[in-house]
Design an enzyme around this catalytic site. Structure first.
Site, PDB file in Angstrom:
ATOM      1  N   GLU A   1      13.352  51.829  52.842  1.00 30.70           N
ATOM      2  CA  GLU A   1      14.639  51.897  53.458  1.00 30.70           C
ATOM      3  C   GLU A   1      15.701  50.861  53.113  1.00 30.70           C
ATOM      4  OE1 GLU A   1      11.534  51.391  57.253  1.00 30.70           O
ATOM      5  OE2 GLU A   1      12.508  49.636  56.726  1.00 30.70           O
TER       6      GLU A   1
ATOM      7  N   SER B   1      10.378  54.629  58.592  1.00 28.87           N
ATOM      8  CA  SER B   1       9.054  55.182  58.871  1.00 28.87           C
ATOM      9  C   SER B   1       8.173  54.734  57.840  1.00 28.87           C
ATOM     10  CB  SER B   1       9.150  56.758  58.937  1.00 28.87           C
ATOM     11  OG  SER B   1       9.606  57.228  57.537  1.00 28.87           O
ATOM     12  N   GLU B   2       7.596  53.194  58.013  1.00 32.30           N
ATOM     13  CA  GLU B   2       6.742  52.952  57.120  1.00 32.30           C
ATOM     14  C   GLU B   2       5.362  53.788  56.935  1.00 32.30           C
ATOM     15  OE1 GLU B   2       9.546  49.588  58.027  1.00 32.30           O
ATOM     16  OE2 GLU B   2       8.497  51.183  59.148  1.00 32.30           O
TER      17      GLU B   2
ATOM     18  N   ALA C   1       7.583  41.723  54.490  1.00 32.66           N
ATOM     19  CA  ALA C   1       6.171  41.648  54.475  1.00 32.66           C
ATOM     20  C   ALA C   1       5.484  42.127  55.776  1.00 32.66           C
ATOM     21  CB  ALA C   1       5.229  40.342  53.759  1.00 32.66           C
ATOM     22  N   ASP C   2       6.171  41.632  56.728  1.00 37.05           N
ATOM     23  CA  ASP C   2       5.590  41.685  57.937  1.00 37.05           C
ATOM     24  C   ASP C   2       5.384  43.376  58.264  1.00 37.05           C
ATOM     25  OD1 ASP C   2       5.950  38.807  59.584  1.00 37.05           O
ATOM     26  OD2 ASP C   2       7.096  39.341  58.022  1.00 37.05           O
TER      27      ASP C   2
ATOM     28  N   HIS D   1       9.322  38.517  60.862  1.00 35.98           N
ATOM     29  CA  HIS D   1       9.862  38.864  59.650  1.00 35.98           C
ATOM     30  C   HIS D   1       9.305  37.652  58.514  1.00 35.98           C
ATOM     31  CE1 HIS D   1      12.352  41.684  61.975  1.00 35.98           C
ATOM     32  NE2 HIS D   1      12.783  41.961  61.085  1.00 35.98           N
TER      33      HIS D   1
END
Length: 726
Positions: free
Chosen positions: A427, A457-458, A483-484, A528
């Site tokens: 992203e 859209s991970e 990382a979250d 986050h």
């Protein structure tokens, strides 16, 4: 008064139904091929159910009986260089693709059950039974079938889990200059899964040559499709993503084939993805040899009506009517495949000593060796042989004070210059002059065509990267902004990418790098700010690195980008703007897998840390000069790569251990590490292993509460003074 204008979708949505004239115009060789392949798959599946009833299949046996027409019809037009992947119910698709790979073109007669076909049947049956001769050496079983040579890239036990990977296969095909396509098979249940819808969107936005093939068998286990969605015509999903869509009767193999031919023309011409929905019917329950009516969610009348539309019988009727086969020839083919499977069964099974008549067991020599259990979780690192390894103390190039984020950008650009297969995606990586932190600034300036900004859209882009890596023609570098966000894509990271090599027999390389930042202390709050190391390192297939300074970042990233295992690179936002010693021009050295660094030496205590906490430990040691300590910067965190030689040597010298990390105690990496140290080195410890961690809670946005939730220099100082005074 408001005006109203009727809107229409940009892409077509059609239902295709063949006529008798279409059947009459069908190439006789195509008809023979579809008939014989459907017969082979049907008899194979019936034999699998027999074995399951005998207890010879350990685990589920998801039968595709009744659904063969969708597989055979859709795969008949594919090449070996086209790819397929599928779901837990994928025997029929796997076999159809494998048959197409080994069978010569039909030439006026019925396809022969050749030795190559027999081998496909043997290895598939062995895999379903968990035996060493299977395609995945017994590890995949019924739900994880892969034969890369044939373009069968893997079936998947997670509903919808394989769909994002298909995007990666299609990306590689298109960007390698081929007109190859990928077909990803999934059912009605998967259509409502987020990763599937994310994949529709990404494939459409990037015009990837992927066919989303929906096998709508009307039930997700026992839930009817009408209860699961407001629009049971599932191909309607395509309209919202500008994807051309076809709907066909999947019990009619010719209908599927004709729709697929139109879809393939669209795909091979570079126009982007398609959806094909085939309405099919599984004759049996979700798993096993009983019909759905035995469990009360279907009626016998419904099952009877669908069986009257049997795809094998439909093919047989038309083949006999068109005189491309006789009843006697068909019966002979049926006997031939039945005899073949009995022969394969005799190879794999033997009578159970002392058992009842007909009772069998697996021949002892057919099982995998139990010593094979952990082989192939990750690679042997042979790809790193000949590496030029350097530490700062041995480095002969020019060093200077460098900003951490600048070397992040520089080394990626350097590797992209040397390796045209590297593609960066995530992203905003293609905007803001280098992403949200500047990590892609140099790659974007030099190789903008290989720095790909994705939708939010991970699941889709992480899974796509997994597919790219499994295919191997491109080496993806994925950036997760925080990382979250990994937990949004947890299925792709943990169930797919981390397990793929081992699950498919230990030989499938997964050369993928995943970068992400830790941002505790920046005010971004609970969602986050986590340190994911403690969770990531529970996945044995992942390698995890945590650089603490610019010099190490260059060497560790170079190693990660040369490694054929998936590597997660953790970066702390506190380090980005900080400076440290780093290379000016020589960006080509590596740091060995499994090598920690000793940042300070002393006899009183062993301190073990990583990332930004290494700097906090150095500051703390300066404030408590009366205590001398070894400070070990781990650099590699995963179980397979941990530097036990350095840890053991230090603990045997100091006899005391303090593990220092910043994040919450509940997801702590140090908890596992402390347990392992005491198991290995208990006799050398003079006291309990001590730890510095964050609080129980995740960091809050409130500056005061956030500071209370994380560890920094002050917490390390407190621990050191307590140790010095004891």
């Amino acid at each position: 008064m408001s005006t109203r204008r009727k809107l229409a979708a940009h892409s077509p949505w059609v239902e295709l139904t063949p006529s008798r004239a279409d059947w009459d115009a069908t190439d006789p060789d195509l008809l023979r091929t579809m008939l014989v392949q459907t017969l082979w798959i049907r008899v194979f599946e019936e034999y699998v159910l027999q074995l399951a009833t005998e207890g010879l299949v350990h685990g589920p046996a998801h039968s595709s009986i009744g659904q063969e027409g969708g597989a055979v019809g859709s795969i008949a037009g594919l090449r070996s260089t086209d790819f397929v992947n599928g779901s837990h119910r994928g025997h029929h698709q796997f076999l159809a693709k494998a048959f197409g790979h080994v069978m010569p073109p039909a030439a006026g007669g019925l396809p022969e059950l050749s030795e190559d076909v027999r081998t496909v049947l043997y290895r598939t049956l062995a895999e379903i039974c968990g035996l060493a001769d299977g395609f995945c050496r017994g590890r995949g079983g019924s739900m994880h079938l892969q034969w890369r040579e044939a373009g069968a890239m893997g079936t998947n036990a997670i509903v919808g889990g394989g769909v994002p990977q298909a995007l990666g296969f299609a990306f590689n095909q298109r960007n390698s200059g081929t007109d190859g396509v990928t077909v990803t098979y999934f059912g009605d249940g998967a259509v409502n899964i987020g990763s599937v819808l994310e994949s529709f969107n990404l494939a459409s936005a990037w015009k990837l040559p992927v066919c989303f093939f929906i096998e709508n068998n009307l039930y997700a286990v026992s839930t009817p499709v009408e209860k699961a969605t407001g629009e049971p015509r599932l191909s309607a999903r395509g309209l919202g993503f500008n994807i051309p869509s076809w709907r066909v009767d999947g019990m009619d193999p010719l209908a599927v084939h004709l729709a697929m031919n139109e879809a393939l023309e669209h795909l091979r011409s570079g126009k982007g993805p398609v959806i094909v929905e085939a309405e099919v019917y599984r004759y049996f329950h979700q798993n096993g040899a009983y019909p759905g009516s035995a469990f009360g969610y279907r009626t016998k009348d419904e099952e009877k009506a669908w069986r009257e539309r049997d795809p094998l019988e439909l093919l047989k009727r038309h083949a006999i009517r068109q005189r491309v086969v006789t009843e006697a020839e068909f019966e002979a083919k049926q006997r031939e495949i039945s005899d073949c499977l009995r022969s394969i069964g005799d190879d794999l099974f033997e009578p159970l000593p002392g058992g009842k008549p007909g009772q069998r067991r697996v021949r002892a020599g057919k099982w995998p060796d139990p010593g094979f259990v952990d082989v192939g979780i990750r690679g042997d690192l042979s790809e790193l042989r000949g590496s030029r390894y350097e530490e700062e103390s041995t480095f002969g190039g020019e060093l200077a004070e460098r900003r951490f984020i600048d070397v992040v950008s520089d080394v990626m650009a350097r590797r992209m210059e040397e390796d045209p297969s590297i593609v960066v995606l995530g992203e905003d990586v293609d905007g803001l002059k280098g992403g949200t932190n500047g990590a892609t600034r140099q790659p974007l300036e030099k190789f903008p065509e290989r720095v790909l900004g994705t939708p939010i859209s991970e699941n889709a882009f992480a899974g796509m990267a997994g597919g790219m890596a499994l295919d191997g023609r491109f080496r993806p570098v994925v950036e997760f902004m925080y990382a979250d966000f990994m937990w949004v894509a947890a299925d792709q990271i943990f169930n797919q990418i981390a397990k793929a090599r081992h699950m498919f027999g230990g030989e499938s390389s997964v050369p993928l790098v995943l970068r992400s930042k830790l941002s505790a202390g920046t005010g971004y709050g609970s969602q986050h700010s986590m340190d994911p190391a403690g969770v990531l390192t529970t996945a044995p297939g992942l390698r995890v690195i945590a650089p603490s300074n610019p010099f190490d970042y260059v060497g560790l990233m170079n190693t990660a980008l040369a490694c054929d295992d998936p590597v997660v690179v953790l970066e702390h936002v506190d380090l980005y703007a900080a400076t440290g010693t780093g290379p000016l021009t020589d960006l080509d050295y590596r740091i060995p897998v499994g090598k920690a660094a000793l940042r300070r030496q002393g006899d009183d205590l062993t301190i073990i840390s990583y990332l930004s906490m290494v700097g906090h430990c150095l500051e703390a040691l300066d404030q408590v000069p009366e205590l001398g300590a070894d400070l070990i910067d781990l650099r590699w965190l995963d179980r397979a790569s941990l530097d036990w030689d350095t840890i053991e040597a230090s603990v045997k010298k100091t006899n005391r251990v303090l593990i220092v990390e910043q994040g919450a105690v509940g997801t702590s990496y140090g908890g596992w590490l402390a347990d392992e140290i005491q198991r290995r080195l208990f006799d050398w410890l003079d006291g309990p292993i001590e730890r510095v961690t964050g609080a129980v809670a995740s960091p809050s946005i409130s500056k005061v509460l956030e500071r209370a939730a994380i560890a920094r220099t002050e917490e390390v100082v407190t621990a050191l003074r307590t140790r010095a005074q004891s």
